[in-house]
Enzyme design. Sequence first.
Site: not given
Ligand code: GLY
Length: 399
Positions: A111, A170
């Site tokens: 992330d 994501d």
């Molecule tokens: N990346 C985690 C979400 O979208 O909840």
Amino acid sequence: MLLMLLATLFQTEAVAQSDEPIAQVIERGLQRATSQSLLLAQSLQDKQNALPRTFENGKVQTVRYDHWVSGFFPGLLWMLYENNGDEQFRRFAELYTDRVEPAKKLTNTHDLGFMLYCSFGQGYRLTANRHYLDVISEGTQSLLTRWNPKLGVIRSWDFGKQWQYPVIIDNMMNLEMLCFMTHQTSDRRYMKVAETHAQTTIRNHFREDYSTYHVVSYDTISGRPHAKNTAQGYADGSAWARGQAWGLYGYTMMYRETHNRRYLKQARRIASFLLNHPRLPADGVPYWDYDAPDIPNAKRDASAAAIMASALIELSQLDKSKMAAKWMALAQKQLRTLSSPEYLAEEGEQGGFVLKHSVGHMPEKHEVDVPLTYADYYYVEALMRLKSAYGLRLTAYGL
Ligand code: GLY
């Protein structure tokens, strides 16, 4: 008679709202985001290391640098500073950006794009502060430790025993930082990783209708997917709303960065799937999962709408086909809905968060129907993109 009169009044109210000039919707939304974010920034300024996540049980809930949402509030403050040129916002943006800096050393998460590019990236764009670039550069090296050239993907998670090499949709959002590094350094290596990840994801994440799985896990020996699942959606085969929005945003961004038409094609296909979805509500704010079994009573997810609106505005600017007008129309509908009293917090409400009614993790019953910092970030980004698309003056720099 009274009922008829009331019905007419409500209709007039509804029409009045949809007739509000879009420039006014943008300004109203940005003003509310400004006053709310100032309140939030002031409330946490002396709380060491704290970055806002949500507002629950009457309190602002915070995280530290190592949570995936840590970079959104600083990034939101930078965008508002860009809009209003107010030095107070710059100081708060710097304060909260600094709190995220230790994330540059993390190698246990994918992330880093969310954490560092939304905060330091926005800050660098607006100030050219050399230290911010150094932080992004170090964070990019950390992200690359998760790159597997044999599989052609960056690993998302280190948890989940059922998965050998999990990659979530994501993860497309972390590629922008890699593209940025290539533009900064002329080193094609970063972009190559981003392109390979994006192409592997096109091959393995998408279904025939261009909806996407949430999680695809790769067999590290054969290099092929061995599992296609969900973590935050309703079911493995369902269309989790935020996941679809990440995919749309990711491929639109990749087309902007590379001019590779394969990404434009993918973004258009995802956008068409969403635009034509029979269960996309008329006001444009998706249910948390397009296949939630309790539709039409299922919870809506404002964060998915905000991410989608921001992506659709960009797509409408990049796509020269006749579809562009449709992307823009849906984005504007979504922003009008998000800027209505149903979704936009009242002055002073919700501890300073901007939007109501998002869903973080429904299967775990975590963050259900609450404000979320990333919903606010992408809402403001969408408003700023729309403002710029209309050539409206950006206050701070007279752009
Ligand atoms: N990346 C985690 C979400 O979208 O909840």
